[in-house]
Write an enzyme that holds these catalytic residues in place. Structure first.
Site, PDB file in Angstrom:
ATOM      1  N   ASP A   1      -4.435  19.597 -13.882  1.00  9.75           N
ATOM      2  CA  ASP A   1      -4.815  18.332 -14.503  1.00  9.75           C
ATOM      3  C   ASP A   1      -4.429  18.378 -15.990  1.00  9.75           C
ATOM      4  O   ASP A   1      -5.053  19.090 -16.771  1.00  9.75           O
ATOM      5  CB  ASP A   1      -6.325  18.134 -14.323  1.00  9.75           C
ATOM      6  CG  ASP A   1      -6.830  16.803 -14.853  1.00  9.75           C
ATOM      7  OD1 ASP A   1      -6.109  16.159 -15.635  1.00  9.75           O
ATOM      8  OD2 ASP A   1      -7.952  16.419 -14.479  1.00  9.75           O
TER       9      ASP A   1
ATOM     10  N   TYR B   1     -12.963  18.671 -14.877  1.00 10.12           N
ATOM     11  CA  TYR B   1     -13.520  17.329 -15.027  1.00 10.12           C
ATOM     12  C   TYR B   1     -14.737  17.176 -14.095  1.00 10.12           C
ATOM     13  O   TYR B   1     -14.724  17.645 -12.965  1.00 10.12           O
ATOM     14  CB  TYR B   1     -12.425  16.312 -14.681  1.00 10.12           C
ATOM     15  CG  TYR B   1     -12.807  14.890 -14.935  1.00 10.12           C
ATOM     16  CD1 TYR B   1     -13.040  14.435 -16.222  1.00 10.12           C
ATOM     17  CD2 TYR B   1     -12.943  13.996 -13.884  1.00 10.12           C
ATOM     18  CE1 TYR B   1     -13.394  13.122 -16.462  1.00 10.12           C
ATOM     19  CE2 TYR B   1     -13.296  12.678 -14.114  1.00 10.12           C
ATOM     20  CZ  TYR B   1     -13.520  12.252 -15.410  1.00 10.12           C
ATOM     21  OH  TYR B   1     -13.873  10.956 -15.635  1.00 10.12           O
TER      22      TYR B   1
ATOM     23  N   ARG C   1       0.838  -1.196   0.000  1.00  8.38           N
ATOM     24  CA  ARG C   1       0.000   0.000   0.000  1.00  8.38           C
ATOM     25  C   ARG C   1       0.882   1.259   0.000  1.00  8.38           C
ATOM     26  O   ARG C   1       0.508   2.299  -0.510  1.00  8.38           O
ATOM     27  CB  ARG C   1      -0.953   0.039   1.200  1.00  8.38           C
ATOM     28  CG  ARG C   1      -1.991   1.160   1.050  1.00  8.38           C
ATOM     29  CD  ARG C   1      -2.991   1.234   2.191  1.00  8.38           C
ATOM     30  NE  ARG C   1      -2.390   1.697   3.414  1.00  8.38           N
ATOM     31  CZ  ARG C   1      -2.269   0.985   4.530  1.00  8.38           C
ATOM     32  NH1 ARG C   1      -2.740  -0.243   4.588  1.00  8.38           N
ATOM     33  NH2 ARG C   1      -1.685   1.481   5.584  1.00  8.38           N
TER      34      ARG C   1
ATOM     35  N   LYS D   1      -6.163   7.366 -19.271  1.00  8.90           N
ATOM     36  CA  LYS D   1      -6.436   7.948 -20.589  1.00  8.90           C
ATOM     37  C   LYS D   1      -5.206   7.814 -21.496  1.00  8.90           C
ATOM     38  O   LYS D   1      -4.775   6.720 -21.748  1.00  8.90           O
ATOM     39  CB  LYS D   1      -6.873   9.399 -20.404  1.00  8.90           C
ATOM     40  CG  LYS D   1      -7.958   9.590 -19.326  1.00  8.90           C
ATOM     41  CD  LYS D   1      -9.269   8.924 -19.670  1.00  8.90           C
ATOM     42  CE  LYS D   1     -10.246   8.918 -18.503  1.00  8.90           C
ATOM     43  NZ  LYS D   1     -10.564  10.221 -17.925  1.00  8.90           N
TER      44      LYS D   1
END
Ligand SMILES: *Cc1c(COP(=O)(O)O)cnc(C)c1O
Length: 401
Positions: A190, A115, A62, A215
């Site tokens: 972003d 977004y 993690r 993406k």
């Protein structure tokens, strides 16, 4: 001299595996790591937050995992920065970096055109925690200056080109203004729509660059992921400890492997997608059934001069308007043969979607209007197919509407 994007894509961040001599990075599917004695354990635990592979040791996946470290290093090489943190999704990267930089007693300032899920986070999730966010049209630098004067912001967040309208904002001018008002304020950006191939926001003054690796970075639409990039490895290492480990936004080693693999062709893909997009944008602009085309590489784009300063090439995303919603519905009614109706983007295959009804269906009506998301707007993510085939798909699809 910095090597080219394709060389960095192929070679960056990966070495021949020292024990087996495997050429490719293995998928280290292991939650934890074992030590011969307590000394080795303490050594591992104390170096678990490193950013570069030489300084990192592993104790629990993690916190860090070797496959993900290879991905982080390749991403840093490609983005051209000192270090990155890979996350489980783009939204994990965005929420992480906003929370990590937020300071109590301040506010967050965001572009009105971000977004959809980012907007949901700042309008719904953050207020529940008592964190207030203001919104502004970042095209208006005068308004931005006024707003910075009014309140104290620890984080300023935006994206360019914006989804789905392709509005572009002057990254350098915005960063300069924000930092001039308050050198402590962090600009988070972003860069998903442009990808690291087309735009280098860290060089323009952004403090943290984030991407949805789902993406263009992965490019094959088969793994979710995200990345946070910056030039301060100390703060990144601190963020890994304080937020990465506790928020648990870590990617799975399998996804890191897939993204690592996808990244090798990032330069090839995005350059091809950009060439295709420009040709399609020009074709659509000439088409009598198309009212408007929004592509940063067209001189008709309202922020063409801004885009030209900060993008090269202009990327694989564009949007366009048909005459009205009825025409859109008709166009999407089983007419296209190659271009698929789907909400993803940055994939090697071309995808089209109707933001007003699909990705942005629940966005407040007024915000739809002010941010230019009209009923007749379609968003196209251009793939790597042969552009003649894509254009003929449009040709036959538009013919009958
Ligand atoms: C898809 C996307 C995100 C979210 O990324 P996920 O990987 O789906 O969480 C954020 N910003 C932009 C611009 C995107 O296109």
């Amino acid at each position: 001299m910095q090597r080219g994007i394709n060389t960095r894509g192929v070679h960056g961040g990966e070495k021949v595996e020292p024990i087996t001599k495997a050429l490719k990075t293995p998928i280290y599917a292991s939650n934890t790591f074992s030590y011969p004695n307590m000394e080795k354990f303490f050594e591992a635990a104390s170096n678990a937050y490193g950013i570069n592979p030489e300084e990192i040791t592993y104790f629990y996946s993690r916190t860090a995992n070797p496959t993900s470290t290879a991905l982080e290093l390749k991403l840093a090489t490609i983005i051209g920065c000192k270090g990155t943190l890979a996350t489980s999704s783009g939204m994990a990267a965005i929420t992480f970096i906003i929370l990590a930089n937020y300071k109590s007693g301040t506010k967050i300032l965001a572009s009105d055109s971000v977004y959809r899920s980012t907007n949901q986070f700042t309008t719904e999730t953050l207020p529940k925690m008592g964190i207030a966010c203001d919104y502004l049209d970042f095209r208006d630098l005068g308004a931005l200056e006024k707003q910075l004067n009014k309140d104290t912001y620890s984080v300023v967040h935006f994206e360019s080109p914006a989804n789905p309208t392709m509005r572009c904002y002057d990254i350098k001018a915005i960063c300069d203004l924000v930092h001039e008002y308050n050198s402590e304020t962090k600009v988070t950006f972003d860069n998903t729509f442009a990808s690291p191939v087309c735009q280098r926001p860290l060089e323009l003054g952004v403090d943290f660059e984030v991407h949805s690796s789902s993406k263009f970075i992965n490019g094959h639409g088969d793994a979710l992921g995200g990345v946070i990039a910056c030039n301060d490895t100390e703060i990144l290492s601190e963020f890994r400890r304080q937020f990465g480990e506790t928020l648990g936004q870590t990617p799975s080693p399998l996804n890191s492997y897939l993204i690592l693999r996808g990244l090798k062709t990032l330069g090839l893909r995005v350059n091809q997608q950009s060439k295709n997009a420009l040709k399609i944008a020009k074709y659509l602009e000439e088409h009598q059934k198309v009212n408007r085309v929004y592509y940063p590489g067209l001189s008709s784009h309202p922020q063409y001069e801004v885009a030209r300063k900060q993008m090269n090439p202009f990327g694989g995303m564009l949007s366009f308007e048909l005459e009205n919603a009825e025409k859109v519905r008709d166009f999407l009614a089983d007419r296209l043969r190659i271009i698929l109706l789907a909400m993803d983007l940055g994939d090697i295959q071309s995808l089209i979607e109707w933001p007003y009804i699909m990705t942005h269906y629940d966005l407040e009506y007024n915000l739809k209007i002010t941010t230019g998301i009209t009923e007749s707007l379609l968003r196209l993510s251009v793939g790597i197919e042969d552009v003649e085939d894509l254009i003929s798909d449009f040709e036959q699809g538009l013919k009958h509407i």
